[in-house]
Design an enzyme around this catalytic site. Structure first.
Site: not given
Ligand code: NI
Length: 173
Positions: A46, A51, A92-93, A134-135, A138
């Site tokens: 995701g 991000q 997480c990226l 989670h997304e 963000h």
């Molecule tokens: Ni993340």
């Protein structure tokens, strides 16, 4: 299409509140393609626009094994979340190499526009439900490590800053 650079925690820009997408136009469609390419390239499941430093309510997700079921959520809204909650390890990226437990609803119902600008309602459970929550965090400027204890969070913060300094040094060499 282009690979976008992903903001790394503790970059303060990750705490920006995203505004709604005004129209699903050519600019947004192109951003969706770039975000999908960036997510697949980074082996993520995701990615939120936040991000990639675009502060609009857009996320892309793909939790399929084959990496061929992209899901686009524009202006997503959680219309129902189960009272049943469970702790899953998340990553997480924007916080590479860090995995820790976060408690989330096991099921959610989300209303959003898809990549064509059509309103969809998605009922999700399991990994997809976790990923959506989670997304969407963000988009509110929240990174998953903020659910952890201040002690853990500070350790992660210094580890990330140390890694960044090390990378900076090797760039100069
Ligand atoms: Ni993340």
């Amino acid at each position: 299409m282009a690979l976008l650079s992903i903001l790394q925690y503790p970059d303060p820009k990750l705490h920006t509140l995203a505004r709604p997408v005004a129209a699903v136009d050519a600019r947004i469609r192109s951003l969706i393609q770039d975000m999908l390419e960036t997510m697949y390239d980074a082996n993520g499941i995701g990615l939120a626009a936040t991000q990639v430093n675009v502060h609009e309510r857009l996320v892309v997700i793909d939790v399929s094994e084959e990496r061929n079921e992209p899901l686009v959520l524009i202006n997503p809204d959680i219309v129902w979340a189960s009272e049943e909650r469970v702790v899953n390890d998340e990553g997480c990226l924007s916080v590479p190499g860090i995995y820790d437990g976060v408690e989330r609803s096991t099921q959610v119902k989300v209303s959003a526009l898809d990549g064509e600008g059509v309103v969809r309602t998605i009922e999700a459970e399991g990994l997809l439900a976790v990923c959506i929550q989670h997304e969407m965090d963000h988009l509110k400027g929240k990174v998953f490590v903020e659910y952890l204890s201040p002690l853990k969070r500070n350790r992660i913060k210094s580890k990330m800053l140390k890694t960044r300094r090390a990378l900076g040094k090797s760039d100069e060499a």
